[in-house]
Design a protein around this motif. Structure first.
Motif, PDB file in Angstrom:
ATOM      1  N   ARG A 267      -4.291  -7.463  -1.637  1.00  0.00           N
ATOM      2  CA  ARG A 267      -4.356  -8.762  -2.304  1.00  0.00           C
ATOM      3  C   ARG A 267      -4.547  -8.582  -3.809  1.00  0.00           C
ATOM      4  O   ARG A 267      -3.916  -9.280  -4.616  1.00  0.00           O
ATOM      5  CB  ARG A 267      -5.490  -9.591  -1.712  1.00  0.00           C
ATOM      6  CG  ARG A 267      -5.616 -10.990  -2.326  1.00  0.00           C
ATOM      7  CD  ARG A 267      -6.636 -11.832  -1.584  1.00  0.00           C
ATOM      8  NE  ARG A 267      -6.776 -13.146  -2.200  1.00  0.00           N
ATOM      9  CZ  ARG A 267      -7.597 -13.422  -3.210  1.00  0.00           C
ATOM     10  NH1 ARG A 267      -8.385 -12.455  -3.689  1.00  0.00           N
ATOM     11  NH2 ARG A 267      -7.667 -14.631  -3.720  1.00  0.00           N
ATOM     12  N   HIS A 268      -5.416  -7.642  -4.178  1.00  0.00           N
ATOM     13  CA  HIS A 268      -5.623  -7.346  -5.598  1.00  0.00           C
ATOM     14  C   HIS A 268      -4.314  -6.870  -6.229  1.00  0.00           C
ATOM     15  O   HIS A 268      -3.938  -7.318  -7.322  1.00  0.00           O
ATOM     16  CB  HIS A 268      -6.710  -6.284  -5.747  1.00  0.00           C
ATOM     17  CG  HIS A 268      -7.085  -5.982  -7.164  1.00  0.00           C
ATOM     18  ND1 HIS A 268      -7.773  -4.828  -7.516  1.00  0.00           N
ATOM     19  CD2 HIS A 268      -6.865  -6.645  -8.329  1.00  0.00           C
ATOM     20  CE1 HIS A 268      -7.962  -4.815  -8.823  1.00  0.00           C
ATOM     21  NE2 HIS A 268      -7.417  -5.915  -9.340  1.00  0.00           N
TER      22      HIS A 268
ATOM     23  N   GLN B 161      -7.814   6.802 -17.398  1.00  0.00           N
ATOM     24  CA  GLN B 161      -7.138   5.770 -16.600  1.00  0.00           C
ATOM     25  C   GLN B 161      -6.437   6.336 -15.362  1.00  0.00           C
ATOM     26  O   GLN B 161      -6.056   5.588 -14.470  1.00  0.00           O
ATOM     27  CB  GLN B 161      -6.107   5.045 -17.460  1.00  0.00           C
ATOM     28  CG  GLN B 161      -6.671   4.409 -18.711  1.00  0.00           C
ATOM     29  CD  GLN B 161      -7.176   3.008 -18.467  1.00  0.00           C
ATOM     30  OE1 GLN B 161      -6.443   2.126 -18.048  1.00  0.00           O
ATOM     31  NE2 GLN B 161      -8.448   2.794 -18.735  1.00  0.00           N
ATOM     32  N   GLY B 162      -6.241   7.675 -15.340  1.00  0.00           N
ATOM     33  CA  GLY B 162      -5.589   8.299 -14.193  1.00  0.00           C
ATOM     34  C   GLY B 162      -4.231   8.893 -14.492  1.00  0.00           C
ATOM     35  O   GLY B 162      -3.428   9.120 -13.581  1.00  0.00           O
TER      36      GLY B 162
ATOM     37  N   ALA C 268      -6.860  -0.759 -13.137  1.00  0.00           N
ATOM     38  CA  ALA C 268      -6.945  -2.208 -12.945  1.00  0.00           C
ATOM     39  C   ALA C 268      -8.120  -2.626 -12.077  1.00  0.00           C
ATOM     40  O   ALA C 268      -8.162  -3.763 -11.594  1.00  0.00           O
ATOM     41  CB  ALA C 268      -5.648  -2.708 -12.324  1.00  0.00           C
ATOM     42  N   GLN C 269      -9.092  -1.738 -11.885  1.00  0.00           N
ATOM     43  CA  GLN C 269     -10.152  -2.037 -10.926  1.00  0.00           C
ATOM     44  C   GLN C 269     -11.006  -3.237 -11.320  1.00  0.00           C
ATOM     45  O   GLN C 269     -11.655  -3.841 -10.478  1.00  0.00           O
ATOM     46  CB  GLN C 269     -11.042  -0.812 -10.710  1.00  0.00           C
ATOM     47  CG  GLN C 269     -11.780  -0.309 -11.927  1.00  0.00           C
ATOM     48  CD  GLN C 269     -12.616   0.916 -11.609  1.00  0.00           C
ATOM     49  OE1 GLN C 269     -13.141   1.049 -10.509  1.00  0.00           O
ATOM     50  NE2 GLN C 269     -12.730   1.838 -12.555  1.00  0.00           N
TER      51      GLN C 269
ATOM     52  N   VAL D  40       5.237  -0.061 -15.172  1.00  0.00           N
ATOM     53  CA  VAL D  40       3.785   0.034 -15.146  1.00  0.00           C
ATOM     54  C   VAL D  40       3.280   0.215 -13.719  1.00  0.00           C
ATOM     55  O   VAL D  40       3.824  -0.381 -12.771  1.00  0.00           O
ATOM     56  CB  VAL D  40       3.141  -1.210 -15.796  1.00  0.00           C
ATOM     57  CG1 VAL D  40       3.528  -2.486 -15.051  1.00  0.00           C
ATOM     58  CG2 VAL D  40       1.632  -1.083 -15.884  1.00  0.00           C
ATOM     59  N   LEU D  41       2.275   1.057 -13.567  1.00  0.00           N
ATOM     60  CA  LEU D  41       1.663   1.324 -12.270  1.00  0.00           C
ATOM     61  C   LEU D  41       0.168   1.042 -12.364  1.00  0.00           C
ATOM     62  O   LEU D  41      -0.502   1.497 -13.298  1.00  0.00           O
ATOM     63  CB  LEU D  41       1.915   2.770 -11.844  1.00  0.00           C
ATOM     64  CG  LEU D  41       1.418   3.153 -10.448  1.00  0.00           C
ATOM     65  CD1 LEU D  41       2.442   4.040  -9.744  1.00  0.00           C
ATOM     66  CD2 LEU D  41       0.077   3.885 -10.509  1.00  0.00           C
ATOM     67  N   ALA D  42      -0.353   0.282 -11.425  1.00  0.00           N
ATOM     68  CA  ALA D  42      -1.779  -0.049 -11.400  1.00  0.00           C
ATOM     69  C   ALA D  42      -2.550   1.018 -10.638  1.00  0.00           C
ATOM     70  O   ALA D  42      -2.155   1.413  -9.538  1.00  0.00           O
ATOM     71  CB  ALA D  42      -1.989  -1.414 -10.754  1.00  0.00           C
TER      72      ALA D  42
END
Length: 450
Positions: free
Chosen positions: A157-158, A20-21, A122-123, A148-150
C-alpha cells in the motif's frame, strides 16, 4: 583494443543523499544480471574503497573509480569504453547526493550520457516522494534520466502511494521493502567490507531476488537504457621506473584500502608485487619497498600490537634505507601508540614518533593533491583519527584549485622520517605514475614544503 565507439546498457545509480541505499541497489542489479550469465562491469563515482568491494563481489570483476578531477575525464572515458566493449551492462554507483560535490555524480552522468536511476529512501514519506523525484530529474535541464526506485518501503500500500505521487508514471521502477535480509551493515568509514561477512553473497542474492520482482528487475538488457561510449584518447606510455623492484604490500582486514588501479600502475611501472597479511602472522617478504595502505588498524590494534616481529622487520627495512609508503591507516600503525575510540592505548610499530587518537567525528575529508618532484599526484583524504607527533611535515597536500607546488596550508601533513614516507593522503597512482615512483624509490623524496 579497437578504438571504435560502442553501445551497451548502462545506468548511473544515484540518490538525494548518502545512506539512501545506492550500493544495495547497484549491487543487486549487478548480481541479478551476473547470475543470469551476463557480463556486468561496475564503477564507483568518486573516491571510495568500501562500496567497490560489494560491487566487485556482485560482478566478479575489479571496480574502478570514476572522478572527473581525481582520475580525470580521459581516464574515465577510457575505462568506460573498455568496459562497454566487453560488458552487457555497465553500472556506475554515484557518490553522496546526486548534485553533491565538485565534480558531482550528476556531472559524470551528463559528461558521459549515463541515465540516472534515482534511489530514494521513502520510509518516512508519501506524496513528497513525487516532489523529490521530480526535483532530482528536473533540477538540471537535460540530465539523462532512467527513472526512480523507492527503497525501504513499508508495504505494498505504501508503494502504491509513492507510485501515485509521481507526475510521470513511466518513471516508476519499483520499490524495495524494508528487510534486514539484504541490509548492508555500516561503521564509521562507511559500509562494512564484504570480505568480513560470511553471508555477503547471500545478502546480495536476497537483494537481487527482491529487485527481480520490480519493474526494473523485470526489464531485459535491451529494455534498459542504451548508452553510446566513445573511445578515450590513448593513454601515455608509462616508463618502467620501478623495473626490477619488488614492493611488498600489506593486504588484510586492517589494510584493505587498495585501488585496483594503483596495483595496475605499479605493475606498469615495472614493479613486482608481493602481498602479506600482518593479521594472519605473515612475515615481511623480501622486498625493495613496502606499501602499508589504509584500512582499519583501529579495529585490529591489539593484534597489530602483538606483532613485535613485524615491528622489528619494518624497522630493519627502514634502517637499511629501503622506502616505506604508509597511507592513512598504514601510517597509523607506524606511530608509537594508537588510542582507540574507547580510550584504550595500544603500542604500535614505532617507526614514527607520537600517537594517533580516534575521534568521534571526521577529522579529514575531501580531494587532495601532493606535489612530488614538481608533479602533482592526485588523491583524497578520509579519516577519523588525529596524530600528535614531534615530526614537522615535509610538505602538505593541497585542495583542487590550489597550486600543489607552493604548499597547501591546511592540507594533510606529509611526513618524511628517514626512508619512511607517510600521510593521511590516499594517492591515486594513475594520476601521475612518475610521481608515484618517487614514493617507492630509495632516493630522497623531493616535495614542496608546506
Amino acid at each position: 583494443m579497437d578504438a571504435v565507439a560502442v553501445t551497451t546498457a548502462a545506468v548511473l545509480v544515484a540518490a538525494p543523499a548518502s545512506g539512501q541505499g545506492k550500493t544495495t541497489v547497484a549491487a543487486a542489479l549487478a548480481r541479478l544480471h551476473a547470475r543470469q550469465g551476463r557480463t556486468v562491469r561496475a564503477f564507483k563515482c568518486g573516491p571510495d574503497f568500501l562500496d567497490p568491494h560489494w560491487l566487485a563481489l556482485a560482478t566478479g570483476a575489479p571496480v574502478h573509480s570514476l572522478d572527473l578531477w581525481m582520475t580525470g575525464e580521459a581516464d574515465c572515458r577510457r575505462r568506460l569504453h573498455e568496459a562497454a566493449a566487453t560488458a552487457d551492462l555497465v553500472i556506475v554507483e554515484g557518490v553522496m547526493g546526486l548534485f553533491d560535490g565538485d565534480p558531482s555524480a550528476a556531472d559524470l552522468a551528463e559528461r558521459f550520457g549515463l541515465p540516472v536511476l534515482a534511489v530514494i529512501d521513502a520510509q518516512a514519506m508519501a506524496g513528497t516522494f513525487g516532489a523529490l523525484a521530480f526535483g532530482l530529474q528536473n533540477f538540471r535541464p537535460g540530465l539523462p534520466w532512467a527513472g526512480v526506485l523507492a527503497n525501504r518501503v513499508g508495504s505494498d500500500r505504501h508503494a502504491g502511494m509513492l507510485q501515485d505521487a509521481l507526475r510521470e508514471p513511466d518513471q516508476w521502477l519499483g520499490a524495495l521493502q524494508r528487510g534486514p535480509g539484504f541490509a548492508l551493515p555500516e561503521r564509521h568509514l562507511g559500509l562494512v567490507d564484504s570480505g568480513e561477512l560470511g553471508d555477503a553473497m547471500q545478502r546480495l542474492d536476497a537483494a537481487a531476488d527482491a529487485l527481480a520482482a520490480t519493474p526494473l528487475g523485470r526489464r531485459t538488457i535491451a529494455q534498459l537504457p542504451q548508452v553510446h561510449f566513445a573511445a578515450g584518447p590513448t593513454a601515455a606510455a608509462i616508463k618502467p621506473l620501478l623495473a626490477g623492484r619488488t614492493i611488498a604490500i600489506a593486504r588484510d582486514a586492517a589494510f584493505s584500502f587498495i585501488y585496483p588501479a594503483n596495483l595496475d600502475t605499479l605493475r606498469l611501472l615495472g614493479a613486482r608485487l608481493v602481498f602479506f597479511s600482518p593479521l594472519a602472522g605473515d612475515a615481511l617478504p623480501a622486498c625493495d619497498a613496502v606499501w602499508l595502505p589504509g584500512g582499519y588498524p583501529e579495529l585490529h590494534a591489539a593484534a597489530l600490537a602483538n606483532r613485535d616481529d613485524m615491528r622489528d622487520a619494518l624497522g630493519a627495512h627502514a634502517a637499511a634505507g629501503k622506502p616505506v609508503w604508509a597511507e592513512c591507516g598504514g601510517m597509523m600503525a607506524l606511530f608509537d601508540e594508537l588510542v582507540t575510540k574507547d580510550g584504550e592505548v595500544q603500542p604500535m610499530w614505532s617507526l614514527l614518533p607520537g600517537r594517533v587518537t580516534m575521534q568521534k567525528r571526521l577529522a579529514g575529508l575531501g580531494p587532495q593533491q601532493l606535489a612530488i618532484a614538481g608533479d602533482a599526484l592526485r588523491g583524497h583524504t578520509f579519516h577519523y583519527s588525529t596524530c600528535d607527533t614531534p615530526l614537522a611535515p615535509a610538505a602538505r597536500t593541497a585542495r583542487p584549485g590550489v597550486d600543489a607546488a607552493v604548499g597547501a596550508g591546511a592540507g594533510e601533513a606529509f611526513y618524511v622520517h628517514g626512508s619512511v614516507r607517510a600521510s593521511y593522503f590516499h594517492a591515486w597512482f594513475a594520476s601521475n605514475p612518475e610521481a608515484t615512483a618517487h614514493l617507492f624509490d630509495r632516493h630522497p623524496i623531493e616535495v614542496a614544503h608546506g
